[in-house]
Design a protein around this motif. Structure first.
Motif, short mmCIF file in Angstrom:
data_model
loop_
_atom_site.label_atom_id
_atom_site.label_comp_id
_atom_site.label_asym_id
_atom_site.label_seq_id
_atom_site.Cartn_x
_atom_site.Cartn_y
_atom_site.Cartn_z
N HIS A 40 30.69 -38.35 -31.94
CA HIS A 40 31.28 -37.05 -31.61
C HIS A 40 30.45 -36.28 -30.60
O HIS A 40 30.98 -35.56 -29.76
CB HIS A 40 31.49 -36.20 -32.87
N SER A 45 35.34 -32.44 -26.25
CA SER A 45 36.30 -31.92 -27.21
C SER A 45 36.10 -30.43 -27.39
O SER A 45 34.98 -29.94 -27.33
CB SER A 45 36.12 -32.65 -28.55
N SER A 46 37.19 -29.74 -27.63
CA SER A 46 37.09 -28.31 -27.90
C SER A 46 36.82 -28.05 -29.38
O SER A 46 36.42 -26.96 -29.76
CB SER A 46 38.36 -27.59 -27.47
N SER A 47 37.02 -29.08 -30.20
CA SER A 47 36.76 -28.91 -31.63
C SER A 47 35.27 -29.05 -31.90
O SER A 47 34.59 -29.89 -31.31
CB SER A 47 37.55 -29.93 -32.45
N HIS A 48 34.79 -28.21 -32.77
CA HIS A 48 33.37 -28.21 -33.09
C HIS A 48 33.10 -29.07 -34.31
O HIS A 48 33.89 -29.13 -35.23
CB HIS A 48 32.86 -26.79 -33.37
N SER A 49 31.98 -29.72 -34.31
CA SER A 49 31.50 -30.47 -35.46
C SER A 49 30.17 -29.85 -35.85
O SER A 49 29.29 -29.69 -35.01
CB SER A 49 31.32 -31.94 -35.07
N VAL A 50 30.04 -29.51 -37.13
CA VAL A 50 28.78 -28.90 -37.56
C VAL A 50 27.62 -29.88 -37.43
O VAL A 50 26.48 -29.47 -37.17
CB VAL A 50 28.88 -28.34 -39.01
N THR A 52 27.38 -32.24 -34.98
CA THR A 52 27.05 -32.24 -33.55
C THR A 52 26.33 -30.95 -33.17
O THR A 52 25.34 -30.99 -32.42
CB THR A 52 28.33 -32.42 -32.71
N ASP A 53 26.80 -29.81 -33.67
CA ASP A 53 26.14 -28.53 -33.37
C ASP A 53 24.68 -28.56 -33.82
O ASP A 53 23.79 -28.13 -33.09
CB ASP A 53 26.86 -27.38 -34.06
N GLU A 57 21.63 -28.21 -31.21
CA GLU A 57 20.83 -26.99 -31.29
C GLU A 57 19.36 -27.27 -31.61
O GLU A 57 18.47 -26.63 -31.06
CB GLU A 57 21.41 -26.05 -32.35
#
Length: 114
Positions: A40, A45-50, A52-53, A57
């Motif tokens: 991911h 993608s415009s959808s967020h994955s916690v 990936t975030d 970060e």
């Protein structure tokens, strides 16, 4: 049968660098879902994955090879309830609060006392 070949599971993935974790569920093979989580970060993608975030970060990586199977449940609705319970019980969970919205407050009150 290997852990990764199991279907209908609630699973937990731990971060290698901190105490963060993510709980999810899938009806498919666990390995298939884990590969999706890993890839991911490379998707547009415009959808967020916690997950990936968290990886982006903090430059952390997850312990993909040691995903823990928390429950095996072939019925989807029961698996969702199990997932919500395990999300609620995490110490440093990355899951969104909305992931447990369907779990009644009575249940969360009981779980918080355990």
């Amino acid at each position: 049968m290997s852990r990764g070949a199991k279907r209908n599971v609630v699973y937990k993935i731990n971060c290698n660098q901190c105490e963060a974790s993510y709980v999810g569920q899938t009806g498919r093979k666990l390995d298939t879902r884990i590969v999706e989580h890993k890839k991911h970060i490379n998707s547009v993608s415009s959808s967020h994955s916690v997950i990936t975030d968290h990886r982006m970060e903090f430059s952390h990586e997850f312990d993909w090879n040691n995903c823990e199977i928390l429950d095996v449940e072939r019925y989807y609705n029961k698996r969702l309830v199990s997932e919500m319970i395990y999300i609620n019980r995490q110490k440093k969970g990355l899951n969104l609060q909305t992931d447990t919205d369907a779990l009644g407050h009575t249940y969360t009150d009981i779980l918080n006392k355990i």
